[in-house]
Design a protein around this motif. Structure first.
Motif, PDB file in Angstrom:
ATOM      1  N   SER A   1      -2.809   4.334   9.054  1.00 18.99           N
ATOM      2  CA  SER A   1      -2.957   5.406   8.079  1.00 18.99           C
ATOM      3  C   SER A   1      -3.639   6.581   8.768  1.00 18.99           C
ATOM      4  O   SER A   1      -4.412   6.398   9.715  1.00 18.99           O
ATOM      5  CB  SER A   1      -3.787   4.948   6.882  1.00 18.99           C
ATOM      6  OG  SER A   1      -5.159   4.850   7.224  1.00 18.99           O
TER       7      SER A   1
ATOM      8  N   ASN B   1       0.998   6.707   9.652  1.00 18.37           N
ATOM      9  CA  ASN B   1       2.123   5.973   9.066  1.00 18.37           C
ATOM     10  C   ASN B   1       3.462   6.456   9.604  1.00 18.37           C
ATOM     11  O   ASN B   1       4.400   6.730   8.852  1.00 18.37           O
ATOM     12  CB  ASN B   1       2.073   6.037   7.536  1.00 18.37           C
ATOM     13  CG  ASN B   1       1.166   4.968   6.943  1.00 18.37           C
ATOM     14  OD1 ASN B   1       1.252   3.789   7.294  1.00 18.37           O
ATOM     15  ND2 ASN B   1       0.273   5.380   6.061  1.00 18.37           N
TER      16      ASN B   1
ATOM     17  N   LEU C   1       4.758   9.792   8.090  1.00 18.92           N
ATOM     18  CA  LEU C   1       4.889   9.952   6.647  1.00 18.92           C
ATOM     19  C   LEU C   1       3.708  10.678   6.013  1.00 18.92           C
ATOM     20  O   LEU C   1       3.791  11.115   4.866  1.00 18.92           O
ATOM     21  CB  LEU C   1       5.072   8.583   5.988  1.00 18.92           C
ATOM     22  CG  LEU C   1       6.363   7.834   6.367  1.00 18.92           C
ATOM     23  CD1 LEU C   1       6.360   6.431   5.781  1.00 18.92           C
ATOM     24  CD2 LEU C   1       7.589   8.602   5.898  1.00 18.92           C
ATOM     25  N   GLU C   2       2.599  10.807   6.752  1.00 23.00           N
ATOM     26  CA  GLU C   2       1.438  11.525   6.229  1.00 23.00           C
ATOM     27  C   GLU C   2       0.702  12.210   7.378  1.00 23.00           C
ATOM     28  O   GLU C   2       0.826  11.827   8.542  1.00 23.00           O
ATOM     29  CB  GLU C   2       0.492  10.566   5.497  1.00 23.00           C
ATOM     30  CG  GLU C   2      -0.063   9.460   6.373  1.00 23.00           C
ATOM     31  CD  GLU C   2      -1.039   8.559   5.636  1.00 23.00           C
ATOM     32  OE1 GLU C   2      -1.354   8.842   4.465  1.00 23.00           O
ATOM     33  OE2 GLU C   2      -1.517   7.578   6.251  1.00 23.00           O
TER      34      GLU C   2
ATOM     35  N   LEU D   1      -5.448  15.491   3.026  1.00 19.84           N
ATOM     36  CA  LEU D   1      -4.389  14.512   3.212  1.00 19.84           C
ATOM     37  C   LEU D   1      -3.096  14.985   2.553  1.00 19.84           C
ATOM     38  O   LEU D   1      -3.086  15.365   1.382  1.00 19.84           O
ATOM     39  CB  LEU D   1      -4.825  13.166   2.606  1.00 19.84           C
ATOM     40  CG  LEU D   1      -3.812  12.022   2.661  1.00 19.84           C
ATOM     41  CD1 LEU D   1      -3.470  11.666   4.100  1.00 19.84           C
ATOM     42  CD2 LEU D   1      -4.357  10.817   1.918  1.00 19.84           C
ATOM     43  N   HIS D   2      -2.015  14.959   3.315  1.00 18.99           N
ATOM     44  CA  HIS D   2      -0.695  15.320   2.804  1.00 18.99           C
ATOM     45  C   HIS D   2       0.294  14.213   3.169  1.00 18.99           C
ATOM     46  O   HIS D   2       0.190  13.612   4.232  1.00 18.99           O
ATOM     47  CB  HIS D   2      -0.207  16.642   3.411  1.00 18.99           C
ATOM     48  CG  HIS D   2      -1.088  17.816   3.122  1.00 18.99           C
ATOM     49  ND1 HIS D   2      -0.843  18.688   2.085  1.00 18.99           N
ATOM     50  CD2 HIS D   2      -2.218  18.263   3.741  1.00 18.99           C
ATOM     51  CE1 HIS D   2      -1.777  19.620   2.075  1.00 18.99           C
ATOM     52  NE2 HIS D   2      -2.620  19.383   3.069  1.00 18.99           N
ATOM     53  N   MET D   3       1.244  13.962   2.288  1.00 17.67           N
ATOM     54  CA  MET D   3       2.323  13.030   2.596  1.00 17.67           C
ATOM     55  C   MET D   3       3.655  13.689   2.288  1.00 17.67           C
ATOM     56  O   MET D   3       3.711  14.661   1.524  1.00 17.67           O
ATOM     57  CB  MET D   3       2.168  11.717   1.824  1.00 17.67           C
ATOM     58  CG  MET D   3       2.340  11.832   0.319  1.00 17.67           C
ATOM     59  SD  MET D   3       2.289  10.212  -0.512  1.00 17.67           S
ATOM     60  CE  MET D   3       0.586   9.728  -0.231  1.00 17.67           C
TER      61      MET D   3
ATOM     62  N   VAL E   1       7.855  10.397  -0.504  1.00 18.46           N
ATOM     63  CA  VAL E   1       7.175   9.116  -0.339  1.00 18.46           C
ATOM     64  C   VAL E   1       6.653   8.570  -1.661  1.00 18.46           C
ATOM     65  O   VAL E   1       6.721   7.359  -1.936  1.00 18.46           O
ATOM     66  CB  VAL E   1       6.003   9.256   0.670  1.00 18.46           C
ATOM     67  CG1 VAL E   1       5.069   8.048   0.590  1.00 18.46           C
ATOM     68  CG2 VAL E   1       6.535   9.416   2.086  1.00 18.46           C
TER      69      VAL E   1
ATOM     70  N   ILE F   1       0.788   3.784   2.476  1.00 18.11           N
ATOM     71  CA  ILE F   1       2.211   4.098   2.406  1.00 18.11           C
ATOM     72  C   ILE F   1       3.049   2.950   2.960  1.00 18.11           C
ATOM     73  O   ILE F   1       4.088   2.595   2.410  1.00 18.11           O
ATOM     74  CB  ILE F   1       2.522   5.404   3.169  1.00 18.11           C
ATOM     75  CG1 ILE F   1       1.838   6.589   2.488  1.00 18.11           C
ATOM     76  CG2 ILE F   1       4.016   5.640   3.266  1.00 18.11           C
ATOM     77  CD1 ILE F   1       2.003   7.902   3.239  1.00 18.11           C
ATOM     78  N   CYS F   2       2.610   2.379   4.046  1.00 14.79           N
ATOM     79  CA  CYS F   2       3.320   1.279   4.700  1.00 14.79           C
ATOM     80  C   CYS F   2       2.488   0.002   4.622  1.00 14.79           C
ATOM     81  O   CYS F   2       1.290   0.039   4.348  1.00 14.79           O
ATOM     82  CB  CYS F   2       3.609   1.622   6.160  1.00 14.79           C
ATOM     83  SG  CYS F   2       4.575   3.140   6.403  1.00 14.79           S
TER      84      CYS F   2
ATOM     85  N   LYS G   1       8.345  -0.107   4.942  1.00 18.66           N
ATOM     86  CA  LYS G   1       8.114   1.325   4.780  1.00 18.66           C
ATOM     87  C   LYS G   1       9.041   1.873   3.691  1.00 18.66           C
ATOM     88  O   LYS G   1      10.053   1.255   3.364  1.00 18.66           O
ATOM     89  CB  LYS G   1       8.425   2.070   6.088  1.00 18.66           C
ATOM     90  CG  LYS G   1       7.794   1.508   7.337  1.00 18.66           C
ATOM     91  CD  LYS G   1       8.326   2.244   8.555  1.00 18.66           C
ATOM     92  CE  LYS G   1       7.798   1.671   9.849  1.00 18.66           C
ATOM     93  NZ  LYS G   1       8.382   2.350  11.037  1.00 18.66           N
TER      94      LYS G   1
ATOM     95  N   CYS H   1      12.489   9.065   8.646  1.00 24.68           N
ATOM     96  CA  CYS H   1      11.334   9.659   9.319  1.00 24.68           C
ATOM     97  C   CYS H   1      10.821   8.679  10.348  1.00 24.68           C
ATOM     98  O   CYS H   1      10.638   7.492  10.052  1.00 24.68           O
ATOM     99  CB  CYS H   1      10.241   9.981   8.297  1.00 24.68           C
ATOM    100  SG  CYS H   1       8.743  10.688   9.035  1.00 24.68           S
TER     101      CYS H   1
END
Length: 271
Positions: free
Chosen positions: A73, A91, A94-95, A102-104, A108, A140-141, A184, A189
């Motif tokens: 992460s 991830n 993905l982020e 924090l951005h994703m 997602v 996320i994963c 995932k 991505c």
């Protein structure tokens, strides 16, 4: 050494990197585990040493960009590396952290409830009878580590069969890393696409990418593709291990033996 690596061993070919070393617009992009941190029995035991951290600070001061792209992460990646002013991506792209926020990727979010539910079922049910597994929820994963199992090859096959036979798991993306299976969001991505985005966003022309895992092959191949198109000058460096498939070695520009040699290379860049 020459016979073992032929022309690919990095420290027999440093002249190819002089142009990167002497250009402040160069970008350094690196994985964490197995690259700037030794692989550990569990994710929590892995550390970035003070010596490595000091060199990363110096690299940040010398070059245009130092970025960390990790399967961890993004918050865990930043906490582990502990150097301010780097670009942190987690991830597998993905982020990311931007201005410490924090951005994703927008697509997602809709998969998060499914991943959480599916992985809870695996952890408490279908895989709970296998000894030596570590279940890592990365937000996320979700990673299933089997490094500590008595028979990793056999356990790997059981994990893969379980997730491939599960209808809910098949709706997610199933991938592998060093001694782990990962679930995932089914989004296009990877470390190659995120590297492409970073190159475009920061207008990069020279990139050194360092990695040690199957997932890093996507970045290696992206660098080759962009260089062939004349868009960048790129070098990929693979940190060797017995766990890496041969095709990943072929995809890299140069090889080093271990994390200590990554530190040695960073010191050469700064000399």
């Amino acid at each position: 050494m020459e016979g073992k690596y032929m022309v690919k061993y990095l420290f027999k070919n440093l002249e190819y990197l002089e142009t990167f070393k002497n250009d402040s617009s160069t970008a350094i992009v690196t994985d964490i585990d197995g690259t700037i941190s030794e692989i550990a029995p569990t994710p929590d035991e892995a550390v970035v040493t003070d010596s490595m951290r000091k060199e990363l600070v110096k690299l940040k001061e010398k070059f245009q960009l130092v970025a960390v792209i990790s399967g961890r992460s993004v918050l865990n990646a930043k906490e582990m590396v502990g150097v301010e002013g780097l670009l942190y991506v987690g991830n597998h792209g993905l982020e990311f952290l931007k201005n410490n926020e924090l951005h994703m990727l927008p697509e997602v979010a809709k998969y998060l409830p499914k991943i959480k539910k599916t992985c809870a079922q695996l952890e408490c049910g279908d895989l709970s009878h296998l000894n030596g597994l570590i279940f890592e929820d990365k937000g996320i994963c979700f990673s299933i580590h089997y490094r500590l199992s008595d028979n990793p090859k056999n356990v790997r096959n059981k994990i893969l069969k379980t997730v491939q036979d599960d209808p809910q798991c098949r709706e997610l993306k199933i991938s592998e890393g060093r001694q782990l299976v990962e679930l995932k969001p089914p989004i296009s991505c990877d470390k190659g696409t995120i590297l492409d985005n970073i190159i475009e966003q920061y207008n990069l022309e020279k990139i050194i990418y360092l990695g040690d895992d199957i997932t890093d092959a996507d970045a290696f191949n992206k660098l080759k593709e962009l260089e062939k198109e004349g868009k960048i000058k790129g070098v990929s460096i693979l940190v060797l291990s017995s766990e890496i498939p041969s095709y990943v070695k072929k995809d890299s520009s140069f090889l080093v033996d271990d994390v200590d040699e990554v530190l040695k290379f960073f010191q050469w860049l700064l000399n």
